[in-house]
Every structure is written in structure tokens, then in C-alpha cells.
Design a protein around this motif. Structure first.
Motif, PDB file in Angstrom:
ATOM      1  N   HIS A   1       7.005 -23.621  19.523  1.00 28.51           N
ATOM      2  CA  HIS A   1       7.796 -22.943  20.557  1.00 28.51           C
ATOM      3  C   HIS A   1       7.321 -21.521  20.817  1.00 28.51           C
ATOM      4  N   CYS A   2       6.242 -21.106  20.150  1.00 29.63           N
ATOM      5  CA  CYS A   2       5.685 -19.756  20.318  1.00 29.63           C
ATOM      6  C   CYS A   2       6.723 -18.685  20.010  1.00 29.63           C
ATOM      7  N   LYS A   3       7.431 -18.863  18.902  1.00 31.28           N
ATOM      8  CA  LYS A   3       8.455 -17.896  18.500  1.00 31.28           C
ATOM      9  C   LYS A   3       7.960 -17.040  17.338  1.00 31.28           C
ATOM     10  N   LEU A   4       8.321 -15.769  17.379  1.00 28.50           N
ATOM     11  CA  LEU A   4       7.957 -14.834  16.320  1.00 28.50           C
ATOM     12  C   LEU A   4       8.684 -15.194  15.030  1.00 28.50           C
ATOM     13  N   LEU A   5       7.917 -15.281  13.930  1.00 29.35           N
ATOM     14  CA  LEU A   5       8.505 -15.555  12.621  1.00 29.35           C
ATOM     15  C   LEU A   5       8.543 -14.320  11.742  1.00 29.35           C
ATOM     16  N   ALA A   6       7.511 -13.500  11.813  1.00 22.06           N
ATOM     17  CA  ALA A   6       7.463 -12.317  10.949  1.00 22.06           C
ATOM     18  C   ALA A   6       6.542 -11.279  11.569  1.00 22.06           C
ATOM     19  N   LYS A   7       6.894 -10.030  11.334  1.00 17.75           N
ATOM     20  CA  LYS A   7       6.078  -8.907  11.760  1.00 17.75           C
ATOM     21  C   LYS A   7       5.737  -8.086  10.532  1.00 17.75           C
ATOM     22  N   MET A   8       4.463  -7.898  10.291  1.00 17.70           N
ATOM     23  CA  MET A   8       4.035  -7.216   9.080  1.00 17.70           C
ATOM     24  C   MET A   8       4.365  -5.722   9.156  1.00 17.70           C
ATOM     25  N   PRO A   9       4.576  -5.100   8.012  1.00 14.78           N
ATOM     26  CA  PRO A   9       4.859  -3.652   7.994  1.00 14.78           C
ATOM     27  C   PRO A   9       3.797  -2.865   8.735  1.00 14.78           C
ATOM     28  N   ASP A  10       4.224  -1.815   9.440  1.00 14.63           N
ATOM     29  CA  ASP A  10       3.341  -1.031  10.297  1.00 14.63           C
ATOM     30  C   ASP A  10       2.487  -0.074   9.458  1.00 14.63           C
ATOM     31  N   ILE A  11       1.328  -0.576   9.028  1.00 12.73           N
ATOM     32  CA  ILE A  11       0.455   0.246   8.171  1.00 12.73           C
ATOM     33  C   ILE A  11      -0.929   0.423   8.788  1.00 12.73           C
ATOM     34  N   PHE A  12      -1.151  -0.150   9.975  1.00 12.89           N
ATOM     35  CA  PHE A  12      -2.476  -0.092  10.578  1.00 12.89           C
ATOM     36  C   PHE A  12      -2.602   1.136  11.459  1.00 12.89           C
ATOM     37  N   LYS A  13      -3.837   1.616  11.618  1.00 10.05           N
ATOM     38  CA  LYS A  13      -4.073   2.850  12.339  1.00 10.05           C
ATOM     39  C   LYS A  13      -4.661   2.639  13.726  1.00 10.05           C
ATOM     40  N   SER A  14      -5.591   1.710  13.868  1.00  7.71           N
ATOM     41  CA  SER A  14      -6.218   1.555  15.175  1.00  7.71           C
ATOM     42  C   SER A  14      -6.386   0.101  15.608  1.00  7.71           C
ATOM     43  N   ALA A  15      -6.581  -0.819  14.675  1.00  7.13           N
ATOM     44  CA  ALA A  15      -6.747  -2.224  15.049  1.00  7.13           C
ATOM     45  C   ALA A  15      -6.748  -3.092  13.798  1.00  7.13           C
ATOM     46  N   VAL A  16      -6.557  -4.388  14.014  1.00  6.10           N
ATOM     47  CA  VAL A  16      -6.689  -5.388  12.963  1.00  6.10           C
ATOM     48  C   VAL A  16      -8.005  -6.120  13.208  1.00  6.10           C
ATOM     49  N   ALA A  17      -8.901  -6.107  12.211  1.00  6.41           N
ATOM     50  CA  ALA A  17     -10.250  -6.642  12.402  1.00  6.41           C
ATOM     51  C   ALA A  17     -10.342  -8.132  12.121  1.00  6.41           C
ATOM     52  N   ALA A  18      -9.636  -8.618  11.119  1.00  6.11           N
ATOM     53  CA  ALA A  18      -9.715 -10.030  10.741  1.00  6.11           C
ATOM     54  C   ALA A  18      -8.441 -10.416  10.012  1.00  6.11           C
ATOM     55  N   VAL A  19      -8.123 -11.698  10.041  1.00 10.74           N
ATOM     56  CA  VAL A  19      -6.904 -12.186   9.411  1.00 10.74           C
ATOM     57  C   VAL A  19      -7.131 -13.623   8.950  1.00 10.74           C
ATOM     58  N   ALA A  20      -6.469 -14.026   7.841  1.00 15.39           N
ATOM     59  CA  ALA A  20      -6.649 -15.379   7.302  1.00 15.39           C
ATOM     60  C   ALA A  20      -5.399 -15.800   6.544  1.00 15.39           C
ATOM     61  N   PHE A  21      -4.993 -17.068   6.728  1.00 16.96           N
ATOM     62  CA  PHE A  21      -3.904 -17.666   5.960  1.00 16.96           C
ATOM     63  C   PHE A  21      -4.447 -18.221   4.642  1.00 16.96           C
ATOM     64  N   SER A  22      -3.589 -18.217   3.631  1.00 18.72           N
ATOM     65  CA  SER A  22      -3.930 -18.918   2.397  1.00 18.72           C
ATOM     66  C   SER A  22      -3.762 -20.416   2.618  1.00 18.72           C
ATOM     67  N   ASN A  23      -4.246 -21.217   1.690  1.00 18.88           N
ATOM     68  CA  ASN A  23      -4.184 -22.670   1.849  1.00 18.88           C
ATOM     69  C   ASN A  23      -2.755 -23.203   1.764  1.00 18.88           C
ATOM     70  N   ASN A  24      -1.881 -22.491   1.027  1.00 17.87           N
ATOM     71  CA  ASN A  24      -0.487 -22.920   0.943  1.00 17.87           C
ATOM     72  C   ASN A  24       0.378 -22.296   2.032  1.00 17.87           C
ATOM     73  N   ASN A  25      -0.243 -21.558   2.948  1.00 15.81           N
ATOM     74  CA  ASN A  25       0.430 -20.920   4.091  1.00 15.81           C
ATOM     75  C   ASN A  25       1.415 -19.827   3.690  1.00 15.81           C
ATOM     76  N   ARG A  26       1.449 -19.476   2.433  1.00 12.88           N
ATOM     77  CA  ARG A  26       2.418 -18.483   1.976  1.00 12.88           C
ATOM     78  C   ARG A  26       1.897 -17.058   2.124  1.00 12.88           C
TER      79      ARG A  26
END
Length: 890
Positions: free
Chosen positions: A59-84
Motif C-alpha cells: 500500500h506504499c505506507k510509511l512504517l518507520a523513519k530513522m533518526p535524523d542523523i544525516f548531514k547531506s545525503a544517504v549513499a547506500a542502504v541494505a536490509f538484513s536477511n531477517n528484515n529486522r
């Protein structure tokens, strides 16, 4: 399939081609990944305060927003195998790697990623290790879900491999596989390089593992996708150029379907296709195709069909069907193109060539050229060239007889479309590249705008400029594409700032609606013309400027294209409360309410704050006044009755008591007098920009407020009736951080938000401030100042403080004398957050002591411009301090 475009996450049904959208981002998405089961997606963006979010793909719904610790951009992101867990890389000097327990919103670990840019990361099968790679970097983080993270560099033996740029990584059969710039795969056992595999002839950009874990897919710069078994033997090869015709076959992304039967491939040319791995011919299916390089500028909609054309710097002309959302035809040309147009009868297509960039080779010959195509078979009907610089605007006249080309050389070339496109005239009135051109309905005149937003009117056949704007006040224009002018004046008042202006506009075929695009990526919609009280609708999706917008025939859909994000968006226009009875409209067919608002507000338009140059060359239309009785139900007004909410997040000392014991404060652009007995509010409405500072004179009769804007105003008004007394202008820049009256009410001092944190002193002799004037202004410091104090009897009566400093000012001459406060060796130099004049316990009989609150929780006592004592009052910063009759409150 799930993918991203500009600021939007998109989930597309490959069978019906329908799409769902995720709209949580405000700037371009720079990092994206999906969970192994495809139910979750994580996206990170670019920006001043970039966000990283997790959302579900159903449904394209927001589940979580990570704490605001970034300064200019997010370069890469990856889920763990258990999705946790979720790992991400920040674009900062240390390339910080953060691992989240995103379900509970907890940061599990933060690690140093090195000084080189990181391009890829992945979890090990047990989710205990993280492999990341980048520019001359392969490293491993162990125990990433704990606070005891260990960093180990990958060990590369000189006889097996070499240190180079690595573009992507994944785990395949418990081995870390890293894609190298030279086309090899580096296979690591633990942290040691075990062996390498020559996978592609050039760089390997993408890796993907089949859901069963038995096949590894690689995609390279050579335009080939290869499949590998667990022994790293190539078992299948997909050559993109053999399957589809594309501008660039470089493979940038690949992904397996959940059952492993399909492989989705994304190319550098912005093509997305799927291939069937169990089919020998692969049965390629193109899902999406668009422009994929440099910038996208050209857009034209068919006058009668539900089709449109786009042209861009990728040297392609693309024809689209808006009904089926499909690409009908893609034509490769010799040069970039930034202008395209249909003839009004739909039989011809004109294309202008050039990109405005310094180029070499064959494309140079086409810079400034144009071509006319037959719209039925796309055969060339005519070619021409009179300019050596890029064509930015190309358009046919309403009678199909004239073709005009607006060039970067500041000229407009006029051609006779009925006589083999013979050149008729050249308009030379502009001094900057042409931005937009519109014909009058009779095809005799043009209305043109250049890149400096200067408006010119010209005769078509002769090219002679007509300098009087009033001549055209009632002229009917066949189209409206100009980003400036009378029609879009309301858009400028609502949306335009010093950093955000209109880039394009387009009037609907029915002439009832008007759309426009902005520098910040907004697509805005209003009735035509747009004025101050027009209702507007804003669409957000583009990252960066909207280069063009256009209406599909029938006005049911709106097309917008992004200059830098290469995105083509199709918007559905939903009409509400449509009037079907002709009796409900006036003689012209327009609604009566519309006409009244047009008359009352357009002919008495307020000045636009930035006073753009184009205002000098427009004239309001002469509207015949309508006769309505005063009690007509169509005439209405409304007034603000009550306001909830106060601005506390970034302002201090925002609440005061007036002489009557009522509260005086502010919210947004309004000063508020809150009657505590009647529970009612009075409003001072003199400000046009948000108020950020307030002060009350002694006894509470007079209030001073100021705002945040390029040229902030300081308003003094009656604290009881909320009526204006005097306004000071052109004193400060950017905003006013603080205001303070002297004890007698004879002086007022203000602190500006300019680079030098300037202060200004004002004075009144009658104490009613109707005779107020500016005494002097002076800069204080390059450090940020936060507060002001006025102790009238002190030798240095004006005190200003803030970041690690305090200054004492004596009003002498035009600029005053400034003295630095002395912290001394025993007192910590730190930011001072607030100040108050001390009670009658001063150590100096001639001057009152000053008390300041600090970020460490101390209060410093100042006497003769130096600290004489320190008090510990809080375990946290002291934000405010105020006097009581026999003490202080903090």
C-alpha cells in the motif's frame, strides 16, 4: 516491480501497468533497497536534512523513519536477511555506517567507514557481518548488531587482484562477492581474497542473487547480463542490444522475481525490461522507457489526440500515448534537442536542436538547426539553420502559416511555413536567451520572454518591437506558456521567493485552467488567470526544476517533465463541483464569482515583494465592471476570529503581559492580544512575513515585533488595541533575532540576522513612538548572537550575547563603542543563551550587574564587562531568566 524516480517510490503492476506511489521524500532519492521477500523497501534522500524511511510495498505506507542523523545525503542502504536490521551509509567526511533495529527505532551501532566514498554494502547470511566497498575500499564490519563492532580491511593478495574502485557487493554461498571496476568479481572467504572471476569486459555495476541462492546475476557496462552457478561458471548470457533498441545498454540494476523465473533489468538510458530466464529467446518485455542523460527540456502535446512528444539531451525524440502510458516511437537524432512543437492542425512536428553546451564533433553542426517532420510517418519535411546556438523555443502560429524559433543567441527567427519555410524576419529586441513565445489569436503578434524575464511584444511578419504594453492589455493570446506576466501573477505571489521562481506555465485547451512549474520541483494548478485569491493545487514529485508542462487534449491529464531528474509525470486532473447549467454562468460562460474576484483583486493588485523586472512591461486588462447589489449573496468577506498555537520552537521571550493584564504574543504573521477575562483575541495584521521577535515597552502600552524576511520590518503597535504606531524598514537583512526596550521606554534596540549580527538603536522623545527615529546601527560580531539587553543607566547600556561571546555597547557617534566581555581564566567560555539585569545587589554603585544563562546550566554575573561570580542552577542549559520582586526565575 519496485523502483524510484526523482522523489517518489513506485510500485508497478507489470500486467496492468498501473502504479502506486510513495510520497514521503522531499528531495531526490539517492539510496534504495528491497527486502528479500519484496514486502519492504527502504529509501534515503539528498538534502540539507535527508531522511531514511522504511515502507511497505503493498500500500506504499510509511512504517518507520530513522533518526535524523544525516548531514547531506544517504549513499547506500541494505536490509538484513531477517528484515529486522537496516544498514545505511551517510555522505559525510567519515562515510559513517549506521545499523538500525528499524522496527523499534533503535540505533544498534555506528561505525567509521573511512575517507573514501562507499558505493555498496550487504549483510552476511547470519546478519552478523557487513561487507562494504567503494573507491579503493573493501572492508568488513563484525558484530554489527552490537556496540562492539570490529572493522577489518579485506586482504587482497598482489598476485590475485589489485586495489581499485569496487561498485557493488553481495553474499553468494557464504562468500562475499564484490564487483570491480575492471570487470572482475572478487570472491572473499572471511576477509581474505579467495579468487577472482573475469565477468565482464568493463565495469560490473550490479549484482543480484536468485531467491534459492543457486544463481548469481551480474550486469556490466558492456551491456550484458550474465548468470553464474555456485562454481562461478557462466551458464547464461543476456545481451541488451540484441533484445531492444536503446540509447545506452549499460546495465545499472538487476533483480530476480520471487520465483526466480524473471529478471528485471534497468539500463543507463532509463529503460526497465524483464526477461524470462526459462525462455531461450528471453521474451523481453519493456515496462518503462524514458530519457536518461543530462537534461530533459522539450515537451509538446498533440492538439487533438491523447499523445505527447518529449525531446532531450540524450538525442532522442519520443512519442507517448497518454492513455496506455506507453512509448509509441523513439527516434534517434544527431544532436541534443530542447524544443519541440506540434502544428495546430497536428500534421507537422517541429524540433529545435542544440543543448547550449560546449560540444565537439558531429553534434556541433546541428547546434541551432531545426527540422520539420510529418507527424504521420516522421519523414523530414524541411531542415533549416540560421543560428549557431541552441534553439530553446519553437512554435507554429495558430493559422499554421508561421514557424518561429527562439534561440540562445537572443534572437527570434520567423519563417513562412506556407512557402518552404522561407525566412521572413528576425526579432532582435532581446538581450538574453529566449525562454518562451506565444502568438496572438490572429497570428499577427508575438509575446516573448527571455532568461532575464524581460517581456517583449513584436510584429510577426516584420519583427518590429512594439514597446507599449498597454496596446496589448486586451489582446487575446492563442496560448500562454510564459512563466511571467499578468496571467501568472498570482502564482508569483503564492509560490515565488528569492530561491524559487516559476520555470514554465501552460494554459489548458479550454482556457479555464493554468498550470505552472517551479525551480523547486512543484507543479501548481489554478484557474486562469491566476490571482491572489485563486484556489490552487500543488503536486510534488520532481527533484529540481520543472522544465515544461502541457495539457493533453481534453484537459483530463497534465504532463510535466523534470530538467535534471529526467522524469516524465502524468497527472490526472479531477474536476469538482462542475457547473452543468448554462444559466449559472455569466454572458461569457465564466462563473460570476470568478469575475467579481477578478475585478476586485486584479485591478488593485498588491506589489510583489521582490519587484521583478517583468512587472514593468505588463498592463492589467480593462475589465468591464459588473453591477451587483451590495446585499448580493456572491459578495462576501471573512475575518480571523481565533488562533491556536504559538511559536516556541525557535524563539524565546514570546509571551508578555500588557497594561491590562492580558497576554501579548504572536503566531505566524500576526501579533495577538489575548483577553484572559473574555477569552477572546485581537490581532495585529501588519506583518507580511513570520514574526520571530517581540518586546513590550515598560507599563505594557506599546509592543514591538519583527519578522524573518530578506528586508525585515520592525512594527510598533498598541498593546491594547492592536493598532499600528510606526514601522521601521530597510534597517536589517534576513531577519531580526531580538528586540528590547530600555527601562524608560525611550529607547529600543534590535538585533539583526545578517552576517555581522548588526544592532540598531531607535529613540522617541514623546514616549508614544509616533516620532521614533533611528539613532545608529553597528555590526557586533561574525559569531551568532542570540539576545539583547538594554540597561539604560550603565556606562555600556546595550549588551548583546550569543555563541561563546558577549559584547557591551556604548552609544557614541554614528556607530557606537563596543567592548568585549571578559570571561576570565576560571570561567568556561561557552554560549550564553539569555540575560537579565540584576536586582539592587550590584557590586558597582555606578552600573547594574548583568546575569547570563549558559549552556552548562550556570549563571554568570557580569560587572564592568567581566565575570565576577558563577552560580550553578540547572543540570541543563538555562534558556530563560527573569526577575521577580525578590529574586529570579530560570
Amino acid at each position: 516491480i519496485v523502483f524510484t524516480c526523482s522523489t517518489i517510490g513506485i510500485v508497478m503492476n507489470t500486467q496492468t501497468r498501473s502504479q502506486r506511489y510513495y510520497h514521503a521524500h522531499t528531495d531526490r532519492i539517492t539510496a534504495f533497497c528491497c527486502s528479500n521477500d519484496g514486502t519492504l523497501a527502504a529509501t534515503g534522500q539528498l538534502g540539507v536534512n535527508p531522511v531514511l524511511t522504511v515502507w511497505e510495498t503493498v500500500h506504499c505506507k510509511l512504517l518507520a523513519k530513522m533518526p535524523d542523523i544525516f548531514k547531506s545525503a544517504v549513499a547506500a542502504v541494505a536490509f538484513s536477511n531477517n528484515n529486522r536490521y537496516l544498514a545505511c551509509v551517510a555522505v559525510d567526511p567519515t562515510n559513517t555506517i549506521t545499523v538500525y533495529d528499524w522496527v523499534n527505532g533503535i540505533i544498534l551501532s555506528r561505525s567509521y567507514g573511512g575517507g573514501s566514498r562507499i558505493l555498496g554494502l550487504s549483510f552476511s547470511p547470519d546478519d552478523n557481518r557487513l561487507c562494504f566497498c567503494g573507491v579503493k575500499e573493501i572492508s568488513f564490519l563484525e558484530n554489527v548488531s552490537t556496540r562492539h563492532v570490529t572493522l577489518k580491511s579485506g586482504i587482497i593478495s598482489g598476485d590475485i587482484g589489485k586495489l581499485q574502485t569496487f561498485l557493488s557487493t553481495c553474499y553468494f554461498h557464504n562468500l562475499a562477492v564484490v564487483a570491480a571496476y575492471d570487470g572482475h568479481l572478487y570472491v572473499f572467504n572471511d576477509i581474505n581474497l579467495q579468487h577472482t572471476v573475469k565477468a565482464h569486459s568493463s565495469s560490473v555495476f550490479s549484482l543480484a542473487v536468485e531467491p534459492m541462492g543457486t544463481i548469481l546475476a551480474t550486469g556490466g557496462k558492456d551491456g550484458v547480463v550474465r548468470l553464474w552457478n555456485i562454481d562461478f561458471d557462466c551458464i547464461k548470457e543476456v545481451v541488451i542490444d540484441a533484445l531492444i533498441s536503446t540509447h545506452s545498454s549499460i546495465v545499472k540494476s538487476i533483480a530476480f522475481s520471487l520465483d526466480g523465473s524473471l529478471l528485471a533489468i534497468g539500463t543507463r538510458a532509463a529503460d526497465i525490461l524483464t526477461v524470462e530466464l526459462n525462455n531461450n529467446n528471453f521474451a523481453p518485455k519493456i515496462l518503462l522507457s524514458c530519457h536518461g542523460s543530462r537534461e530533459l527540456w522539450g515537451l509538446a502535446t498533440h492538439p487533438t489526440k491523447e499523445e505527447f512528444i518529449t525531446t532531450g539531451d540524450d538525442s532522442t525524440i519520443r512519442v507517448w500515448d497518454s492513455k496506455s502510458y506507453r512509448l509509441l516511437k523513439s527516434i534517434k537524432v544527431d544532436s541534443s534537442s530542447r524544443a519541440v512543437s506540434y502544428s495546430p492542425n497536428g500534421k507537422m512536428i517541429a524540433v529545435g536542436f542544440g543543448s547550449g553546451k560546449k560540444i565537439k564533433g558531429k553534434s556541433t553542426l546541428k547546434e541551432g538547426a531545426f527540422v520539420v517532420l510529418n507527424s504521420s510517418d516522421f519523414k523530414i519535411f524541411h531542415e533549416g539553420k540560421d543560428s549557431n546556438e541552441a534553439i530553446r523555443v519553437i512554435k507554429f502560429s495558430p493559422d499554421n502559416a508561421i514557424l518561429i524559433c527562439g534561440s540562445d543567441d537572443s534572437k527570434i527567427y520567423v519563417y513562412n511555413a506556407k512557402n518552404q519555410f522561407m525566412k521572413l524576419a528576425v526579432v532582435v529586441s532581446h538581450k538574453a536567451p529566449i525562454r518562451s513565445i506565444d502568438f496572438s489569436s490572429d497570428s499577427n503578434y508575438i509575446f516573448s520572454v527571455d532568461s532575464t524575464n524581460r517581456i517583449k511584444y513584436s510584429e510577426v511578419v516584420t519583427g518590429i518591437e512594439i514597446t507599449s504594453a498597454i496596446v496589448f492589455r486586451d489582446e487575446k493570446w492563442s496560448s500562454w506558456t510564459s512563466p511571467v506576466g499578468w496571467q501568472v501573477k498570482g502564482f508569483w505571489m503564492r509560490y515565488c521567493t528569492d530561491s524559487d521562481n516559476l520555470t514554465c506555465s501552460q494554459r489548458s485547451h479550454s482556457k479555464y485552467l493554468l498550470c505552472a512549474g517551479t525551480e523547486s520541483g512543484k507543479v501548481v494548478l489554478s484557474q486562469n488567470p491566476s490571482y491572489k485569491l485563486s484556489g490552487t493545487v500543488t503536486g510534488v514529485g520532481h527533484s529540481g526544476p520543472v522544465s515544461a508542462c502541457g495539457w493533453i487534449a481534453g484537459d483530463s491529464y497534465l504532463i510535466s517533465i523534470g530538467r535534471k531528474d529526467h522524469a516524465t509525470f502524468q497527472w490526472k486532473v479531477v474536476y469538482k463541483d462542475t457547473k452543468e447549467s448554462g444559466d449559472e454562468a455569466g454572458p461569457s460562460g465564466n462563473d460570476s464569482v470568478t469575475k467579481i474576484l477578478y475585478e476586485n483583486n486584479f485591478n488593485n493588485f498588491e506589489k510583489i515583494s521582490s519587484s521583478p523586472t517583468w512587472l514593468q512591461n505588463i498592463s492589467p486588462p480593462s475589465i468591464q465592471k459588473l453591477n451587483f447589489s451590495k446585499d448580493s449573496s456572491l459578495l462576501f468577506d471573512f475575518d480571523l476570529k481565533y488562533c491556536h498555537g504559538l511559536r516556541f520552537s525557535d524563539c524565546r521571550n514570546t509571551i508578555h503581559y500588557n497594561f491590562d493584564g492580558n497576554i501579548v504574543t504572536f503566531m505566524s504573521t500576526m501579533g495577538i492580544v489575548f483577553n484572559l477575562k473574555e477569552f477572546s483575541q485581537l490581532f495585529y495584521k501588519g506583518h507580511k512575513f513570520p514574526i520571530v521577535s517581540i518586546a513590550l515597552a515598560p507599563f505594557g502600552y506599546i509592543t514591538a515585533t519583527s519578522e524573518i524576511s530578506v528586508n525585515p520590518e520592525i512594527h510598533l503597535w498598541d498593546s491594547r488595541s492592536a493598532s499600528n504606531i510606526i514601522i521601521f524598514t530597510n534597517i536589517h537583512r534576513n531577519g531580526v533575532s531580538a528586540l528590547k526596550f530600555s527601562e524608560s521606554g525611550e529607547y529600543l534596540v534590535s538585533l539583526g540576522q545578517d552576517q555581522y549580527n548588526s544592532i540598531a538603536v531607535y529613540r522617541t522623545f514623546k514616549r508614544n513612538w509616533k516620532d521614533g527615529y533611528v539613532v545608529f546601527t553597528t555590526p557586533t560580531s561574525l559569531k551568532r548572537m542570540l539576545w539583547l539587553l538594554f540597561s539604560e543607566l550603565n556606562e555600556y547600556p546595550i549588551i548583546v550575547g550569543g555563541k561563546n561571546s558577549i559584547y557591551f555597547v556604548k552609544p557614541t557617534g554614528k556607530f557606537g563603542e563596543i567592548k568585549n566581555g571578559e570571561f576570565g581564566k576560571k570561567r568556561k567560555i561557552q554560549t550564553l543563551l539569555c540575560a537579565i539585569k540584576s536586582l539592587n545587589d550590584s557590586l558597582d554603585s555606578q552600573n547594574s550587574d548583568i546575569l547570563t544563562g549558559t549552556v552548562s546550566g550556570h549563571i554568570y554575573r557580569w560587572s564592568n564587562c567581566r565575570i565576577v561570580k558563577s552560580y550553578t542552577v540547572h543540570d541543563a542549559p538555562v534558556n530563560l531568566i527573569s526577575n521577580l520582586r525578590q529574586g529570579y526565575v530560570t
